[in-house]
Enzyme design. Sequence first.
Site, short mmCIF file in Angstrom:
data_model
loop_
_atom_site.label_atom_id
_atom_site.label_comp_id
_atom_site.label_asym_id
_atom_site.label_seq_id
_atom_site.Cartn_x
_atom_site.Cartn_y
_atom_site.Cartn_z
N GLU A 55 0.82 -1.21 0.00
CA GLU A 55 0.00 0.00 0.00
C GLU A 55 0.86 1.26 0.00
O GLU A 55 0.50 2.26 -0.62
CB GLU A 55 -0.93 -0.01 1.21
CG GLU A 55 -1.89 -1.19 1.26
CD GLU A 55 -2.75 -1.30 0.01
OE1 GLU A 55 -2.98 -0.28 -0.66
OE2 GLU A 55 -3.17 -2.42 -0.31
N HIS B 191 1.75 2.16 -3.56
CA HIS B 191 0.70 2.93 -4.23
C HIS B 191 0.80 4.41 -3.84
O HIS B 191 0.78 5.31 -4.70
CB HIS B 191 -0.68 2.42 -3.82
CG HIS B 191 -1.04 1.08 -4.37
ND1 HIS B 191 -0.92 0.76 -5.71
CD2 HIS B 191 -1.57 -0.02 -3.76
CE1 HIS B 191 -1.34 -0.48 -5.90
NE2 HIS B 191 -1.72 -0.97 -4.73
#
Length: 254
Positions: free
Chosen positions: A59, A62
């Site tokens: 994550e 991202h």
Amino acid sequence: MQRSAVRPSPLFFGLLALTVVGGVLAALSNPTTTSDAMLTAGVFLLVIGGWAVSLTLHEFGHAFLAFKGGDHSVAAKGYLNMDIRRYADPVLSLVLPLVFLAIGGIPLPGGAVWINRWALRTRATASWVSLAGPLTNVALGILLSLAVVFVPMSLGLAIGLSYLALLQILAFVLNILPVPGLDGFGAIEPYLSPDARDFAAKVRPWAPLALFALLFAAPPVRDAFWALSSFIFRAVGGDEYLAYVGQVTFIFWR
């Protein structure tokens, strides 16, 4: 990137420490001279901690590329702090994937970061933001597999790292599928027509659930998924037998 933008949280270092503790226990265990409990505890902590670390890095990947690509709101949301609690709902994003992992199932996508895609500079940037997570998983899978091959280590540590490496490849294959709601679709979505994007927005809430149902209930789909994942795992140097022993050791209650 501003130097102050990335501030790894103490929780991230705590997860790293848990992973290291598991690795040390697994490395020091020897089934011929120590109890099986030490090996089991080491592999379990190594895999659980390592998976939580990889979810965080997925994550963060991202968010990092989104920040570099123009969406500075991710910093205000805390996505650059590597705090696993920041990545969506703690039950759906952390507990549920860990439960599926603990029962030996496919590692479900864990967290989620909310990106302001209108702030991203180009369509290519939006694609790379989506790809950053799966590419993080495959990079970790490659590094772990190569470590088992080239770094002298005990059998206990080898089986734990091999299983963790396999989980990274499984996560890569699952996330890269072009299904609305998954990263693979996010990579191609900027290049689709408005009508296609509108349709994807409508099916995004349940499309991943339909895929997961097929993976668990449709043997041909599940077999194809595992065949592709195994092929990639072997291609990057993974040892399927060590990974299997690691999985059996990890799921100690079976």
